[in-house]
Design an enzyme around this catalytic site. Structure first.
Site, PDB file in Angstrom:
ATOM      1  N   TYR A 169      20.119  33.564  29.697  1.00 29.49           N
ATOM      2  CA  TYR A 169      19.459  32.586  28.826  1.00 29.49           C
ATOM      3  C   TYR A 169      19.979  31.162  29.062  1.00 29.49           C
ATOM      4  O   TYR A 169      19.882  30.313  28.180  1.00 29.49           O
ATOM      5  CB  TYR A 169      19.581  32.989  27.357  1.00 29.49           C
ATOM      6  CG  TYR A 169      18.902  34.311  27.103  1.00 29.49           C
ATOM      7  CD1 TYR A 169      17.522  34.393  27.058  1.00 29.49           C
ATOM      8  CD2 TYR A 169      19.652  35.475  26.978  1.00 29.49           C
ATOM      9  CE1 TYR A 169      16.895  35.617  26.872  1.00 29.49           C
ATOM     10  CE2 TYR A 169      19.029  36.705  26.794  1.00 29.49           C
ATOM     11  CZ  TYR A 169      17.648  36.765  26.748  1.00 29.49           C
ATOM     12  OH  TYR A 169      17.029  37.955  26.571  1.00 29.49           O
ATOM     13  N   ASP A 223      12.349  12.089  25.552  1.00 26.01           N
ATOM     14  CA  ASP A 223      11.122  11.473  25.050  1.00 26.01           C
ATOM     15  C   ASP A 223      11.178  11.332  23.522  1.00 26.01           C
ATOM     16  O   ASP A 223      11.416  12.303  22.809  1.00 26.01           O
ATOM     17  CB  ASP A 223       9.929  12.349  25.445  1.00 26.01           C
ATOM     18  CG  ASP A 223       8.598  11.651  25.208  1.00 26.01           C
ATOM     19  OD1 ASP A 223       8.590  10.504  24.735  1.00 26.01           O
ATOM     20  OD2 ASP A 223       7.562  12.267  25.519  1.00 26.01           O
ATOM     21  N   TYR A 234       8.009  30.588  30.044  1.00 27.65           N
ATOM     22  CA  TYR A 234       7.465  30.624  31.416  1.00 27.65           C
ATOM     23  C   TYR A 234       6.219  29.734  31.530  1.00 27.65           C
ATOM     24  O   TYR A 234       6.037  29.015  32.514  1.00 27.65           O
ATOM     25  CB  TYR A 234       7.075  32.055  31.814  1.00 27.65           C
ATOM     26  CG  TYR A 234       8.214  32.994  32.101  1.00 27.65           C
ATOM     27  CD1 TYR A 234       9.528  32.548  32.266  1.00 27.65           C
ATOM     28  CD2 TYR A 234       7.985  34.362  32.226  1.00 27.65           C
ATOM     29  CE1 TYR A 234      10.569  33.433  32.535  1.00 27.65           C
ATOM     30  CE2 TYR A 234       9.018  35.260  32.504  1.00 27.65           C
ATOM     31  CZ  TYR A 234      10.298  34.785  32.654  1.00 27.65           C
ATOM     32  OH  TYR A 234      11.316  35.660  32.922  1.00 27.65           O
ATOM     33  N   HIS A 280       7.424   9.111  32.106  1.00 24.12           N
ATOM     34  CA  HIS A 280       7.346   9.417  30.686  1.00 24.12           C
ATOM     35  C   HIS A 280       6.487  10.665  30.438  1.00 24.12           C
ATOM     36  O   HIS A 280       5.322  10.697  30.807  1.00 24.12           O
ATOM     37  CB  HIS A 280       6.750   8.211  29.965  1.00 24.12           C
ATOM     38  CG  HIS A 280       6.641   8.399  28.478  1.00 24.12           C
ATOM     39  ND1 HIS A 280       5.788   7.654  27.714  1.00 24.12           N
ATOM     40  CD2 HIS A 280       7.273   9.243  27.630  1.00 24.12           C
ATOM     41  CE1 HIS A 280       5.894   8.032  26.442  1.00 24.12           C
ATOM     42  NE2 HIS A 280       6.804   8.992  26.378  1.00 24.12           N
TER      43      HIS A 280
END
Lengths: 149, 149, 149, 149, 149, 149, 149, 149, 149, 149
Positions: free
Chosen positions: A130, A64, A112, A22
């Site tokens: 992308y 999540d 990044y 998680h």
């Protein structure tokens, strides 16, 4: 090959996904992403598209729900409003496989910085620029466990 | 934890099963089996029963239909006709998960010889004696692949 | 990604191909092949087809002209005359990329014996059965070197 | 030896170049450069000149167009305006292979600082002093991919 | 770079040569030789010619005078009397650096068998076919030690 | 043993010296120096004196001419003006082998701080106290290369 | 299997427990805990419940009596007063096996911070959410040593 | 077993002691000390007492005379004036084997901080609480070397 | 440096000697011996003479009294009756340190065969030819243990 | 230290015993036994007696009842009827801890041959000659499992 497990997931990637928990992030990177210098362990997926990989991972990994943002893509440099084709496909896959989550665009160097803290990076051969996506693993609830113990 | 993947399968075992192919054998051994001295790589599953492990593995791995025998158990030393409770449960699991296959009893040292040639050994904590099973991996046919590429 | 190098070839496979020499064999295996128990080092290519991999490798690797046979596929068990679709495609790729070479069918266990002596095995996700190919590396002649030293 | 791949690139260097991505730096160092104490992984190229290595790498690796500077050399200590012969040759190779990029001179210890952050260092046997070059990898665009997938 | 040591000898090769003793063989292989599958440890010398490497090694390593044969090359397949240009150069280098030794031609597969027993293989980028040489290390006599202890 | 290479230099030390470059430091330590806890990789030279080792290293390694100080020894604790016999010998060896360089005395803990930043430590069995020396590698100029390429 | 040692403890976990000392923490984590990205070495216990593991560990490991808190669980996010069933069972096991210690609830991210400093993490397959427990090892007193030396 | 070397010193400990130098610390820890989480490499000595180990080490290792303190023990928590039996024995061994040195008591967590900077930790099975000792290695003077070179 | 232990014995050699037992052989080889290709682990002793090493090892290691031969040297090729100076010194050292044992001369290739079965090889820089010695470890009797337990 | 586990058993030995199964042999060797050259992995127990180690191992490991012989000692060379004191103590420990088993004497080299096939060797510091024992692990029956699952 195994029954009931997405075939794009190789031994190292299955191992990685099983150890994630998680809140852990996984990066799906395109063919130009500097995966090797980010820091997290890299799992190569040469010959696989980022969209195919996103679909494979989301077949088995929930996102999540404890946090407001759970998926991110890289903004186009110099054109932050643009939504490249590959990113639109990412959104369709997330919506179909994971539910009502919006992929949040992030400036290149901030992306990044997030990648450097991920648990793993999956380096695909996605040709389209992308074609990078970060996904945060969610909780599997007891009632979702399909097999008895 | 991952959706759609049996929870008894840890990272190392998932990795192992994914690398196995048609005709490779896997040993599910009980708590008294000399797993470490057999030779093949050992994946520990302390605290797991051999029957639970058999069910977990057969959830994702088909048995071999190219050969007359595809599953083996160890004969009781001194009583080759006996069918211990754990072995009867093995047969029920194979029949339910894999299909109409008969588990073949094998003399103790012949069973060791087969184990030495297996691809992997999963060392469980099965308390019951003779709780050892060898399974030969079969073929996953193209129409069984559940997820598109 | 690199210019002029086939994108299906990941870092480990490029490394392997560069270390191979005249007479070394490489196995391109399908998703059911027991790659891990053969012995040679395995390079995973999950998500890649065997035909795509054959095309990628033959883009950069010549076949051996010193010997009468330089490419092999596995015979269909029980039907040695059959030519599965994937094998017909292998032949087209070899003819197009490498030249006038015939892929020789080999009985299943003889094919395994050859695979055990190969320099490397590339384990693809080819779904189609019998999608296995062995290629023997040939010589690059001085006049074929494209870049000066 | 492989067809279509520059012969100066050995297995480890091919592996390294394939793992590099957009924005990663590679150092080509001369025979006196302290490669081993810089930090990044070092790939030895004993017997190879720095100019030959620059030509080999730029055959397959594009330079970065997202930033104002993409190639650097070390300034002569005590004579920052000097352009040693080897550096003039570097500029010719960059112009021929990569395009209209200017190699930027950098003070010795600033050059070391940049080298410490590079992805890789290629240690050549370049005899000529100041035969050091840093190159930043650019993007390979989809239309540049020569081989179909 | 070090004074008085041939610059073609990199760190790994210096290490290897220093561990070799009387009667140990070293293979200098060309760009098509199957170095990796022979067995002995391989030291890559991409970008270096086999003749240059022979000269570098013989600068520091004597040949064996205890046996009738101490250097071998591979015979041309199908033309055992031929002496390729690269082999003629090998003979010149041996004569100049090591003394009055004749390089013995050996049939291709017998040459492979000898290579499998060598202490090391140095894999060069020699483009010319048949650019392979095996050298047997001799004894350094006490009076040849140039530096006091 | 190799011709023309100082016999005190073993395989690991030759490897180390070859990887060092301009400005890298090497520590020659005596039998009481805490080599193992300094940090840099340690090359053992049990049974060798520090003066013998200094002579062996300086046979092949030049000292740095770009900086005002290029060699250091440890000051005697409590008697900073003292010049122990072993240190006088160090100075003679440096003068004979490397040229007109003065070995600079450094306080004990400052010497430790310098040693922690060295590229390598060579741990000798020098019995005499204060038999420790740090040397900074210089540049080998093109005209000093004795062997052609 | 060994006599007198709890069967849930596999070889790696026995090794870990034996190396732990006074004040070291061990985390027993549930199936959703991000064990792999915490830092401490992870011992997998797939197929084992967190409560079973707590009982196994406390059979052989005492808790710390030198500090006011020696066991911790994770608070329910958004409901800090809640005591999930699995946590109530943890308390029963601690009381039965270790003595009169209260398990202290800790906010989720503070719990993560504690886990990052633990000596080991045991990753169970506990399905129930919040099935995470940290235990601090205490002292074994001389009179508790059951076997003579 | 070796002549003239204390038999309690196993291969790893002999190796460690030989690499230690002037000023390096070694920790002899009791059976409850958290050796594994301190950081320095741990050498196990299960079944050996801390006093026996102190005697074995001091047979071959001198203490440091350059500093005012060279040996330390852990203070009893809550009773800093206490001198446990095992600590009294430590003092007797130091006095007998090493000379006129006083073992300095140090508060528990300060002792841990010192242990984290030691070169090695020897983990004994000393049952008695507070059976921990840190020793700082001294200098072996030339006249103490018993065997000629 | 350690008290009472011969200073020529470095950490790796001490470790090796301690692991050797009754009947194990150790080879002390000269600078031309092919130590690296024999098979047993090699401990380098560059800069040390074979005679010095023999004296160091025999200071702590007894020879075997259970067998008729316990030490061997290599016969001079072509002159089996010769006793080179270095071999005469070996005999003096054995007689002085180990007792009334005769070093048995063995033909060159038979000596190699014995070396291949040794426990360890110590590779010295002995310049003199035929400076090779094999020693068989004997038993240390209880009354020879100098330090109490 | 752990409760209920014999304190002589260190982390590596606990790990080893846990991986052993029915029919695996473990060697307890004395201080002169050539443990390192036998082949099986060696666990050092310097400072521990062989009799103490036998007692520790038999506290947790049953002997094999499936075979006529399950424990062996080495015969005295030249006096096969002798029963050394240490061997008599071995018999007392076996009888007390394991049950009515007779330790079988075996000729020295036959004992070595058995040791080469063992799962592990525990190398003690037993000073007394002939202090070597091989034990074959038996089965732990379900009713002997002391702790619930």
């Amino acid at each position: 090959m195994l029954r009931g497990i997405h075939p794009l997931l190789g031994p190292d990637l299955l191992h990685a996904l099983k150890t994630m928990g998680h809140g852990d992030d996984i990066v799906i990177s395109d063919a130009n992403f500097p995966s090797g210098s980010m820091g997290p362990p890299v799992i190569r997926a040469d010959g696989v598209s980022a969209t195919g990989m996103a679909e494979a991972i989301l077949t088995h990994m929930p996102l999540d729900t404890f946090v407001p943002e759970t998926a991110w893509r890289m903004e186009v440099v110099g054109d932050p409003q643009a939504v490249p084709e590959v990113c639109a496909e990412f959104q369709q896959i997330v919506s179909k496989r994971a539910g009502d989550f919006r992929i949040v665009p992030v400036e290149r160097f901030a992306f990044y910085a997030m990648a450097r803290k991920a648990a793993y990076i999956v380096a695909t051969s996605e040709f389209r620029l992308y074609g990078n996506l970060i996904l945060k693993k969610g909780v599997v609830h007891p009632h979702e466990v399909e097999f008895g113990r």
